[in-house]
Design an enzyme around this catalytic site. Structure first.
Site: not given
Ligand code: NAI
Ligand code: MG
Length: 505
Positions: A198, A273, A307, A408
């Site tokens: 996904k 992660e 990250c 972050e």
């Molecule tokens: P997110 O955590 O919402 O998205 C990451 C993935 O999780 C996407 O594929 C999204 O569709 C999925 N997702 C979202 N809600 C879900 C749920 N309830 N159940 C299962 N999957 C779900 O991150 P977002 O909103 O795009 O970014 C927000 C913040 O998250 C960023 O500002 C950053 O701080 C952090 N982030 C950290 C990352 C890392 O590499 N550690 C990568 C992306 C975001």
């Protein structure tokens, strides 16, 4: 689908990319291309222009169910992990790596369009590292071994085998769309699992293209499936589905908490992660030229949407002004622009309007709480006004307790803070709920070893920053995650251990 009009400054789209964007894009389930059962779609946007790039299917619970059935059927049939030999599986994964490499320009354009990153970076960093990841794990298929255990029951023979977990739902973010998918897919495949990927809703394109390469490489249908869709719908349904044995997730800590809660009813395996607020410490005795460049890119590499961004920068007080000045000079040289423009920038936009608002909110909050920017701090306008561009921003006059120093930001913002002695900075560096990475710059071996031992983080970088390798484990302490990806640790993450007892006398 009619193609959007791209800015004149863009390099030409490859014919394959043009054709791909012009198609009706579909989900990939059980080796077939299908629309979402409901017919729902959503738009993915070019963050350099704010214009729609393509429409992709919006998978709902019933599509997730179809994908789980397909993956389960393939898994239960043993078409991947039992009927093919380990060597055959390794060769297929290697072939996939070859195809990724051969199509690097296409994959790079798709990620550059979708994410905004410079296409040259995508082509020279993201795609080759992805291919490398598949090659590394291709080698593992023939090396996943058990043990014979010297149990103390007379006449008993005991051995272990490592088996695949089953169907893995892999939920990945948008910062390195192809590479973050590769980090999970490659070890999951090597360990013999079937996969439902996904991708993030902001960057679905390269995942769909990758499915074509799986097809071309000749993987059995159902081994690899792709569901494009929103986190709250497709992602959540994957997490809750009883037919999914494991979730591998990279993203925010808040979604990770939701995933843990939603996986409780089925007690599926979950590896996480997550992000961080990684401390990067510069001692006065360091090679300061090297440290200045290193700290600049630790902060602003991939626009801070990483990250492991070194977003808390601790600088020994007696060189603080000099180092901050050096970093500001480096930052002044950074060219921000559209990822697909012919004259390649160093950094593109942030990924979305939402992310722009989040990051600008943090910047405003920083000013409001008394921090000062030595450079940056504004959204970029002019020719970039329609995209989501932010100046790389260096804050000083920051207390550790400020929001910008604790949370972050995931954008081009770094907090530079002075310190006086080693014990103090060690304490401050560890005073965070996160623990993904930490680093230091020093010429003193004793300090280097002491900090390597005492910093509470999954990765320590000394006189360098940001290095990763398929062979080296990666993951977080504390709230930065569960489990380790990469290296042989990821094989453990994607397999179960079975202990077999046999009466032998
Ligand atoms: P997110 O955590 O919402 O998205 C990451 C993935 O999780 C996407 O594929 C999204 O569709 C999925 N997702 C979202 N809600 C879900 C749920 N309830 N159940 C299962 N999957 C779900 O991150 P977002 O909103 O795009 O970014 C927000 C913040 O998250 C960023 O500002 C950053 O701080 C952090 N982030 C950290 C990352 C890392 O590499 N550690 C990568 C992306 C975001
Ligand atoms: Mg997009």
């Amino acid at each position: 689908m009619t193609l959007p009009v791209f800015p004149e400054t863009y390099i030409d789209l490859l014919p394959e990319v043009r054709a791909f964007l012009g198609e009706e894009l579909k989900l990939y389930i059980g080796g077939r291309w299908v629309p979402a059962l409901s017919g729902a779609t959503f738009e993915t946007v070019d963050p350099s222009t704010g214009r729609v790039l393509a429409r992709v299917p919006s998978a709902q619970a019933e599509d997730v169910d179809a994908a789980v059935r397909a993956a389960r059927q393939t898994f239960d049939s043993g078409a991947w992990h039992l009927k093919l030999t380990a060597s055959e599986r390794g060769r297929l994964i290697w072939r996939l790596a070859d195809l990724i490499e051969a199509r690097a320009p296409i994959l790079a354009q798709l990620d550059a369009l979708d994410n905004g990153k410079p296409v040259k970076k995508a082509q020279t960093v993201d795609v080759p590292l992805s291919a490398d990841h598949f090659r590394y794990y291709a080698g593992w298929t023939t090396k996943i071994e058990g043990a014979t255990i010297p149990v103390s029951t007379p006449g008993m023979f005991n051995y272990t085998v490592r088996e695949p977990i089953g169907v893995c739902g892999l939920i990945v973010p948008w910062n390195y769309p192809l590479l973050m998918a590769a980090w999970k897919i490659a070890p999951a495949l090597a360990a013999g699992n079937c996969i439902i990927l996904k991708p993030a809703e902001q960057t679905p394109l390269s995942a769909l293209y990758l499915a074509r390469l799986f097809e071309e490489a000749g993987f059995p249908p159902g081994v690899f499936n792709v569901l494009t869709g929103y986190g709250e719908t497709a992602g959540a349904a994957l997490v809750e589905h009883p037919g999914v044995d494991k979730i591998g997730f990279t993203g925010s800590a808040s979604v990770a908490r939701t995933i843990i809660r939603n996986s409780a009813s089925t007690l599926k395996r979950v590896s996480l992660e997550l992000g961080g607020k990684s401390p990067n410490i510069i001692f006065a005795d360091a090679d300061l030229e090297q440290a200045v460049v290193g700290a600049t890119w630790a902060s602003f590499g991939n626009n801070g949407q990483s990250c492991t961004a070194g977003s808390r920068l601790y600088i020994e007080r007696r060189v603080f002004d000099r180092v901050v000045e050096g970093i500001a000079d480096e930052v002044a040289k950074i060219r921000v622009g559209m990822g697909m423009q012919a004259e390649q920038p160093d950094l593109g936009p942030v990924v979305s309007g939402d992310q722009l608002n989040t990051v600008m909110g943090y910047i405003q909050d920083g000013y409001a709480s008394g921090a000062q920017s030595v450079i940056g701090g504004k959204r970029l306008g002019g020719a970039l006004a329609d995209g989501y561009f932010i100046e790389p921003t260096v804050f000083v006059n920051v207390q550790d307790s400020l929001k910008i120093a604790r949370e972050e930001i995931f954008g081009p913002v770094v907090c530079a803070m002075p310190f006086d002695d080693a014990d103090e900075v060690l304490w401050r560096a560890n005073e965070t709920p996160f623990g993904l990475a930490a680093g230091l710059w020093t010429r003193d071996l004793a300090t280097a070893h002491r900090f390597a031992a005492k910093l509470r983080a999954g990765t320590i970088w000394i006189n360098t920053w940001g290095d990763t390798d398929a062979a080296s484990p990666f993951g977080g302490y504390k709230q930065s995650g569960h489990g380790r990806e990469m290296g042989k640790e990821a094989i453990d993450l994607y397999s179960e251990v079975k202990s077999v007892w046999l009466r032998a006398d």
